[in-house]
Design a protein around this motif. Structure first.
Motif, PDB file in Angstrom:
ATOM      1  N   LEU A 190       0.789  -1.227   0.000  1.00 43.27           N
ATOM      2  CA  LEU A 190       0.000   0.000   0.000  1.00 43.27           C
ATOM      3  C   LEU A 190       0.819   1.273   0.000  1.00 43.27           C
ATOM      4  CD1 LEU A 190      -3.012  -0.618   2.403  1.00 43.27           C
ATOM      5  CD2 LEU A 190      -2.921  -0.749  -0.074  1.00 43.27           C
ATOM      6  N   ARG A 191       1.851   1.345   0.808  1.00 41.49           N
ATOM      7  CA  ARG A 191       2.590   2.591   0.967  1.00 41.49           C
ATOM      8  C   ARG A 191       4.099   2.323   0.928  1.00 41.49           C
ATOM      9  NH1 ARG A 191      -0.772   4.876  -0.903  1.00 41.49           N
ATOM     10  NH2 ARG A 191      -2.381   6.201  -0.008  1.00 41.49           N
ATOM     11  N   LEU A 192       4.823   3.384   0.590  1.00 43.49           N
ATOM     12  CA  LEU A 192       6.254   3.292   0.381  1.00 43.49           C
ATOM     13  C   LEU A 192       6.883   4.580   0.884  1.00 43.49           C
ATOM     14  CD1 LEU A 192       8.424   1.554  -1.210  1.00 43.49           C
ATOM     15  CD2 LEU A 192       7.929   3.040  -3.151  1.00 43.49           C
ATOM     16  N   SER A 193       7.993   4.470   1.602  1.00 42.08           N
ATOM     17  CA  SER A 193       8.668   5.666   2.099  1.00 42.08           C
ATOM     18  C   SER A 193      10.171   5.460   2.025  1.00 42.08           C
ATOM     19  CB  SER A 193       8.245   5.951   3.545  1.00 42.08           C
ATOM     20  OG  SER A 193       8.825   7.151   4.009  1.00 42.08           O
ATOM     21  N   ASN A 195      14.031   6.410   2.941  1.00 37.22           N
ATOM     22  CA  ASN A 195      14.861   7.024   3.968  1.00 37.22           C
ATOM     23  C   ASN A 195      15.673   8.148   3.319  1.00 37.22           C
ATOM     24  OD1 ASN A 195      17.014   7.609   5.809  1.00 37.22           O
ATOM     25  ND2 ASN A 195      16.762   5.601   6.759  1.00 37.22           N
ATOM     26  N   LYS A 196      15.446   9.385   3.744  1.00 32.99           N
ATOM     27  CA  LYS A 196      16.081  10.534   3.098  1.00 32.99           C
ATOM     28  C   LYS A 196      17.536  10.721   3.517  1.00 32.99           C
ATOM     29  CE  LYS A 196      12.344  11.834   0.895  1.00 32.99           C
ATOM     30  NZ  LYS A 196      12.238  11.697  -0.566  1.00 32.99           N
ATOM     31  N   HIS A 197      17.962  10.044   4.579  1.00 31.66           N
ATOM     32  CA  HIS A 197      19.347  10.180   5.043  1.00 31.66           C
ATOM     33  C   HIS A 197      20.229   9.017   4.603  1.00 31.66           C
ATOM     34  CE1 HIS A 197      19.056  13.777   7.589  1.00 31.66           C
ATOM     35  NE2 HIS A 197      17.816  13.387   7.784  1.00 31.66           N
ATOM     36  N   ASP A 198      19.624   7.874   4.340  1.00 35.44           N
ATOM     37  CA  ASP A 198      20.368   6.715   3.829  1.00 35.44           C
ATOM     38  C   ASP A 198      19.523   6.093   2.735  1.00 35.44           C
ATOM     39  OD1 ASP A 198      21.685   4.349   3.291  1.00 35.44           O
ATOM     40  OD2 ASP A 198      22.172   3.920   5.381  1.00 35.44           O
ATOM     41  N   HIS A 199      19.837   6.432   1.485  1.00 38.70           N
ATOM     42  CA  HIS A 199      18.956   6.038   0.374  1.00 38.70           C
ATOM     43  C   HIS A 199      18.987   4.545   0.073  1.00 38.70           C
ATOM     44  CE1 HIS A 199      22.856   6.663  -1.690  1.00 38.70           C
ATOM     45  NE2 HIS A 199      22.436   5.704  -2.483  1.00 38.70           N
ATOM     46  N   ASN A 200      19.758   3.777   0.854  1.00 38.86           N
ATOM     47  CA  ASN A 200      19.733   2.323   0.679  1.00 38.86           C
ATOM     48  C   ASN A 200      18.471   1.694   1.261  1.00 38.86           C
ATOM     49  OD1 ASN A 200      22.328   1.913  -0.611  1.00 38.86           O
ATOM     50  ND2 ASN A 200      23.242   2.481   1.349  1.00 38.86           N
ATOM     51  N   TYR A 201      17.758   2.445   2.103  1.00 35.57           N
ATOM     52  CA  TYR A 201      16.633   1.847   2.829  1.00 35.57           C
ATOM     53  C   TYR A 201      15.284   2.436   2.426  1.00 35.57           C
ATOM     54  CZ  TYR A 201      20.225  -0.180   5.788  1.00 35.57           C
ATOM     55  OH  TYR A 201      21.315  -0.890   6.237  1.00 35.57           O
ATOM     56  N   LEU A 202      14.328   1.518   2.266  1.00 29.80           N
ATOM     57  CA  LEU A 202      12.927   1.858   2.009  1.00 29.80           C
ATOM     58  C   LEU A 202      12.067   1.160   3.048  1.00 29.80           C
ATOM     59  CD1 LEU A 202      12.977   1.006  -1.766  1.00 29.80           C
ATOM     60  CD2 LEU A 202      12.268   3.230  -0.973  1.00 29.80           C
ATOM     61  N   ALA A 203      10.909   1.747   3.330  1.00 23.56           N
ATOM     62  CA  ALA A 203       9.927   1.091   4.195  1.00 23.56           C
ATOM     63  C   ALA A 203       8.639   0.900   3.416  1.00 23.56           C
ATOM     64  CB  ALA A 203       9.672   1.922   5.449  1.00 23.56           C
ATOM     65  N   THR A 204       7.957  -0.223   3.633  1.00 26.27           N
ATOM     66  CA  THR A 204       6.688  -0.493   2.971  1.00 26.27           C
ATOM     67  C   THR A 204       5.857  -1.412   3.856  1.00 26.27           C
ATOM     68  OG1 THR A 204       5.668  -1.242   0.880  1.00 26.27           O
ATOM     69  CG2 THR A 204       7.522  -2.527   1.699  1.00 26.27           C
ATOM     70  N   PHE A 205       4.586  -1.567   3.509  1.00 24.01           N
ATOM     71  CA  PHE A 205       3.751  -2.537   4.222  1.00 24.01           C
ATOM     72  C   PHE A 205       2.640  -3.021   3.311  1.00 24.01           C
ATOM     73  CE2 PHE A 205       2.134   1.684   5.318  1.00 24.01           C
ATOM     74  CZ  PHE A 205       0.777   1.574   5.079  1.00 24.01           C
ATOM     75  N   CYS A 206       2.161  -4.228   3.621  1.00 24.85           N
ATOM     76  CA  CYS A 206       1.116  -4.861   2.820  1.00 24.85           C
ATOM     77  C   CYS A 206      -0.269  -4.447   3.308  1.00 24.85           C
ATOM     78  CB  CYS A 206       1.229  -6.382   2.896  1.00 24.85           C
ATOM     79  SG  CYS A 206       2.730  -7.061   2.174  1.00 24.85           S
ATOM     80  N   MET A 207      -1.249  -4.639   2.452  1.00 25.25           N
ATOM     81  CA  MET A 207      -2.634  -4.383   2.810  1.00 25.25           C
ATOM     82  C   MET A 207      -3.060  -5.316   3.943  1.00 25.25           C
ATOM     83  SD  MET A 207      -5.983  -4.721   0.317  1.00 25.25           S
ATOM     84  CE  MET A 207      -5.469  -3.380  -0.758  1.00 25.25           C
ATOM     85  N   GLU A 208      -3.740  -4.735   4.928  1.00 27.80           N
ATOM     86  CA  GLU A 208      -4.306  -5.490   6.053  1.00 27.80           C
ATOM     87  C   GLU A 208      -3.256  -6.351   6.754  1.00 27.80           C
ATOM     88  OE1 GLU A 208      -7.694  -7.528   4.506  1.00 27.80           O
ATOM     89  OE2 GLU A 208      -8.871  -5.691   4.311  1.00 27.80           O
TER      90      GLU A 208
END
Length: 308
Positions: A190-193, A195-208
């Protein structure tokens, strides 16, 4: 909901209503430093609920005071002390009377003339605000695209969607993309963010789902961490604007949780801070202008949380 980044408008936020009707509105609220309370500065009508709101990334306060929203189209609004007016409406589907709703967008911090939008029609569109023209439109996923996020770069962005994948693109070479992650049960992401300080990392999560996944683009396919502190579905995530190793998550369990990721890749079992709201947290935003404040929204309320 989104915090203003301008140094002269620190305690200012834009909020969007969520009414299942054509008539919705956007409200701009700001702290009255004399009374110590937030008050409405202005509001304006918006067709359908906003799927996302963002102020122009302008930490120097030198640019035109602009606000962007998505819903049926991407709209740019010019904000001044007297009123807010729509500066332009951007639509790349001029051959049809129907529009594919936009699910999200991101404003490029490195080059604020660029905005990227995601749509249920499987595409992402990269816009040039100076020309008010689409730089490119690409079929990004096999199904609906639910979110898009730029890296700390003018050219790199990632997207996620109903095909259960996170994909990374480079505007300088759009012939191919890199699949960063695919959920094992093919659950939509659903969503994606980013990391603005270490571009190697992303955060995400699944529906429900009750957990947030931390991805490392150097090691695709397997999350480097799973934050499993919520007891009901996660709705929203925000990286700390002043730290590469802290993230805040919110969900239907009325909890806002702050996590410390410094021990990765060791398992992270519990958050370092937790706040219980009076309702299901729909969205949260961590202020980049004053990083000790996190804003959350639930029911018909907006709350400011002080992080000590």
């Amino acid at each position: 909901m989104n915090w203003s980044t301008r140094p002269d408008k620190k305690f200012r936020l834009a909020l969007g209503s969520f009414i299942e009707d054509y008539k919705n509105k956007v409200e701009i609220v700001q702290l009255n430093e004399e009374t110590g309370k937030f008050s409405s500065r202005c509001s304006f009508s918006h067709p359908y609920p906003t799927t996302k709101i963002m102020w122009i990334p302008d930490k120097a306060g030198s640019r035109e005071d602009l606000l962007a929203t998505t819903g049926d189209y991407l709209r740019i609004w010019k904000v001044d002390e007297e009123e807010t007016k729509m500066a332009c409406l951007l639509n790349n589907n001029k051959n049809s009377e129907f529009c594919a709703p936009l699910t999200s967008f991101d404003w490029n911090e490195t080059d604020p003339s660029i905005i990227g939008t995601s749509s249920i029609d499987t595409t992402c569109t990269i816009w040039n605000l100076e020309t008010q023209q689409a730089k490119t439109q690409l079929i990004a996923h096999d199904k609906e695209v639910y979110d898009i996020a730029f890296a700390p770069s003018p050219d790199i962005f990632a997207s996620c969607g109903a095909d259960a994948s996170v994909r990374m693109f480079d505007l300088r070479s759009l012939e191919h993309c890199t699949i960063i992650y695919e959920s094992s049960n093919l659950s939509p992401l659903l969503r994606l963010s980013w990391n603005k300080h270490d571009h190697n990392y992303l955060a995400t999560f699944c529906m429900e789902t009750t957990s947030v996944l931390i991805l490392d683009i150097r090691a695709p396919s397997v999350p480097v961490a799973e934050l499993a502190g919520h007891t009901q579905s996660v709705n929203t995530i925000a990286w700390a604007p002043h730290s590469s190793c802290h993230i805040c998550t919110g969900g239907d369990d009325c909890q806002a949780l702050i996590w410390d990721l410094t021990t990765m890749p060791k398992p992270i079992t519990e958050p370092i801070l937790a706040y219980s709201a009076e309702g299901e947290i729909n969205t949260l935003q961590w202020s980049s202008a004053q990083p000790e404040w996190v804003a959350i929204s639930f029911n018909k309320k907006l709350q400011m949380l002080r992080v000590y």
